[in-house]
Design a protein around this motif. Structure first.
Motif, mmCIF file in Angstrom:
data_model
loop_
_atom_site.group_PDB
_atom_site.id
_atom_site.type_symbol
_atom_site.label_atom_id
_atom_site.label_comp_id
_atom_site.label_asym_id
_atom_site.label_seq_id
_atom_site.Cartn_x
_atom_site.Cartn_y
_atom_site.Cartn_z
ATOM 1 N N ALA A 182 0.838 -1.201 0.000
ATOM 2 C CA ALA A 182 0.000 0.000 0.000
ATOM 3 C C ALA A 182 0.876 1.255 0.000
ATOM 4 O O ALA A 182 1.931 1.287 0.643
ATOM 5 N N PRO A 183 0.453 2.303 -0.707
ATOM 6 C CA PRO A 183 1.178 3.580 -0.631
ATOM 7 C C PRO A 183 1.158 4.137 0.788
ATOM 8 O O PRO A 183 0.266 3.820 1.582
ATOM 9 N N VAL A 184 2.143 4.967 1.101
ATOM 10 C CA VAL A 184 2.345 5.490 2.453
ATOM 11 C C VAL A 184 2.120 6.998 2.449
ATOM 12 O O VAL A 184 2.612 7.707 1.562
ATOM 13 N N HIS A 185 1.403 7.485 3.466
ATOM 14 C CA HIS A 185 1.191 8.931 3.617
ATOM 15 C C HIS A 185 1.650 9.360 4.999
ATOM 16 O O HIS A 185 1.455 8.628 5.983
ATOM 17 N N SER A 186 2.251 10.535 5.087
ATOM 18 C CA SER A 186 2.663 11.039 6.394
ATOM 19 C C SER A 186 2.009 12.379 6.702
ATOM 20 O O SER A 186 1.848 13.227 5.822
ATOM 21 N N HIS A 187 1.624 12.524 7.976
ATOM 22 C CA HIS A 187 1.217 13.827 8.503
ATOM 23 C C HIS A 187 2.445 14.497 9.092
ATOM 24 O O HIS A 187 3.160 13.911 9.912
ATOM 25 N N THR A 188 2.703 15.730 8.671
ATOM 26 C CA THR A 188 3.721 16.555 9.324
ATOM 27 C C THR A 188 3.015 17.723 9.993
ATOM 28 O O THR A 188 2.123 18.329 9.400
ATOM 29 N N GLU A 189 3.370 18.019 11.225
ATOM 30 C CA GLU A 189 2.761 19.150 11.908
ATOM 31 C C GLU A 189 3.463 20.428 11.478
ATOM 32 O O GLU A 189 4.680 20.591 11.669
ATOM 33 N N ALA A 190 2.683 21.313 10.847
ATOM 34 C CA ALA A 190 3.221 22.569 10.306
ATOM 35 C C ALA A 190 4.392 22.328 9.354
ATOM 36 O O ALA A 190 5.311 23.138 9.249
ATOM 37 N N GLY A 191 4.351 21.190 8.658
ATOM 38 C CA GLY A 191 5.359 20.918 7.637
ATOM 39 C C GLY A 191 6.733 20.571 8.173
ATOM 40 O O GLY A 191 7.717 20.609 7.431
ATOM 41 N N THR A 192 6.830 20.197 9.453
ATOM 42 C CA THR A 192 8.137 19.895 10.051
ATOM 43 C C THR A 192 8.377 18.385 10.119
ATOM 44 O O THR A 192 7.448 17.592 10.107
ATOM 45 N N MET A 193 9.638 18.007 10.199
ATOM 46 C CA MET A 193 10.105 16.639 10.458
ATOM 47 C C MET A 193 9.974 15.697 9.267
ATOM 48 O O MET A 193 10.145 14.480 9.415
ATOM 49 N N GLY A 214 2.417 15.046 3.798
ATOM 50 C CA GLY A 214 1.367 16.047 3.910
ATOM 51 C C GLY A 214 1.835 17.374 4.457
ATOM 52 O O GLY A 214 2.853 17.483 5.147
ATOM 53 N N HIS A 215 1.056 18.389 4.145
ATOM 54 C CA HIS A 215 1.163 19.732 4.733
ATOM 55 C C HIS A 215 2.472 20.453 4.403
ATOM 56 O O HIS A 215 2.991 21.232 5.210
ATOM 57 N N MET A 216 2.999 20.199 3.217
ATOM 58 C CA MET A 216 4.229 20.876 2.820
ATOM 59 C C MET A 216 4.031 22.379 2.631
ATOM 60 O O MET A 216 4.993 23.143 2.723
ATOM 61 N N ASP A 217 2.796 22.819 2.432
ATOM 62 C CA ASP A 217 2.564 24.259 2.300
ATOM 63 C C ASP A 217 2.366 24.949 3.642
ATOM 64 O O ASP A 217 2.126 26.154 3.687
ATOM 65 N N ARG A 218 2.524 24.202 4.739
ATOM 66 C CA ARG A 218 2.577 24.848 6.046
ATOM 67 C C ARG A 218 4.006 25.256 6.403
ATOM 68 O O ARG A 218 4.232 25.893 7.435
ATOM 69 N N ASN A 219 4.952 24.900 5.560
ATOM 70 C CA ASN A 219 6.359 25.251 5.762
ATOM 71 C C ASN A 219 6.904 25.682 4.403
ATOM 72 O O ASN A 219 7.503 24.893 3.685
#
Length: 330
Positions: A182-193, A214-219
């Motif tokens: 299965a493809p993998v998705h990650s949550h990043t908080e505010a685009g960090t880590m 995810g959330h690369m546009d938060r950083n």
């Protein structure tokens, strides 16, 4: 053999069509319920369905519902929306970030994993192998005991840190990927880590072309985006319409910067529409129609003004790239 897994069966990648890569449709996270944060509770199936229908009416075909087990999924209601609108849904197995785990576990889940009071208690007590087994079961048998199977696996981390339990879930999800493809998705908080997440996935041997972050546009750091893109992972710009974080001009500039550097095949775009105030039919927000109706024409215009082919980029971000990103490759 390559396929994409939706709630109502596996499809060919070319059948995916115009896709939002990260949304939430019906969900009531216990963490937010306990804090009385009503805006974060998408608790009306009929209102959610009206927004999904708006997306369908504009030519939308698929939505990736990124709601993990600890974010209050309503799997059967989302499946009903899919059936009634004809919009294909890709579901998500796995976990979100650790601060959500203090929410009380819903009773139905206790029957599947054990009588734990909170998600934190479960994740702390379970071994990596046990968590892996749970995620694999959600991909191969169905989410939370239903018949609706997950089409991706997910993990998440907090702001500027990865806790030991978050690392535990990363490794469990990585191993579930190896078992299921299965493809993998990650949550990043505010685009960090993101880069630190990638290092753990490398240790687990996960090919990074299977990963969307995810959330690369938060950083909105062009150097950081390039370092992530160099790994081969997909970058999800999934905060469209969230002006409180950044103007659309900044998001578009960051995306075009990556395109200029040759990474247009690794970009996904969506809205992460997870509040009543973001939904049109809950609380008069921009709704699921916004990206297709307003952002796409604006992006196309700005891209063309800057010497790019805006129409072909839209085709990549919403059709071609999702068709590769969300594919199981056996």
């Amino acid at each position: 053999m390559s396929y994409i897994r939706t709630f109502f069966g596996d499809i060919k990648p070319e059948e995916l069509g115009f896709t939002y890569s990260h949304e939430h449709i019906v969900c009531t996270p216990s963490f937010w319920q306990e804090k009385g944060e009503d805006d974060l509770l998408l608790d009306d199936k009929e209102k959610s369905q009206l927004d999904v229908q708006d997306f369908k009416n504009l030519g939308g075909k698929t939505i990736v519902d990124a709601t993990a087990v600890d974010y209050g999924r309503h799997v059967s209601e989302v499946a009903e929306i899919s059936k009634e609108t004809g919009v294909q849904i890709v579901g998500t197995a796995g976990f979100n970030k650790s601060f959500l785990w203090t929410g009380k576990m819903k009773p139905e889940l206790k029957q599947l994993v054990g009588n734990y009071e909170t998600y934190y208690d479960w994740i702390e007590a379970a071994s990596i192998s046990e968590l892996t087994e749970f995620v694999v079961r959600e991909v191969e048998e169905g989410l939370e005991g239903t018949s609706f199977k997950a089409g991706q696996v997910k993990f998440g981390t907090g702001y500027n840190r990865i806790t030991p339990l978050e690392e535990k879930t990363i490794r469990a999800v990585a191993r579930a990927h190896h078992e299921t493809k299965a493809p993998v998705h990650s949550h990043t908080e505010a685009g960090t880590m993101a880069l630190e997440q990638i290092e753990i996935l490398k240790e687990e041997g996960v090919p990074l072309e299977y990963l969307s972050i995810g959330h690369m546009d938060r950083n909105l750091d062009p150097y950081y985006h390039e370092q992530v893109a160099k790994t081969g992972a997909f970058l999800s710009f999934d905060g469209i319409a969230k002006i409180k974080y950044a103007p659309e001009s900044a998001r578009i500039a960051a995306i075009l910067n990556l395109v200029q550097k040759g990474y247009e095949d690794q970009i996904l775009v969506s809205g992460d529409t997870a509040r009543k105030t973001y939904y049109k039919h809950y609380d008069f927000g921009p709704g699921l129609e916004y990206i297709k109706k307003k952002w796409v024409p604006r992006f196309t215009h700005e891209a063309n003004q800057n010497g790019f082919d805006g129409e072909s980029l839209i085709q990549k971000f919403f059709v071609d790239n999702p068709a590769r990103c969300f594919t199981f490759k056996k």
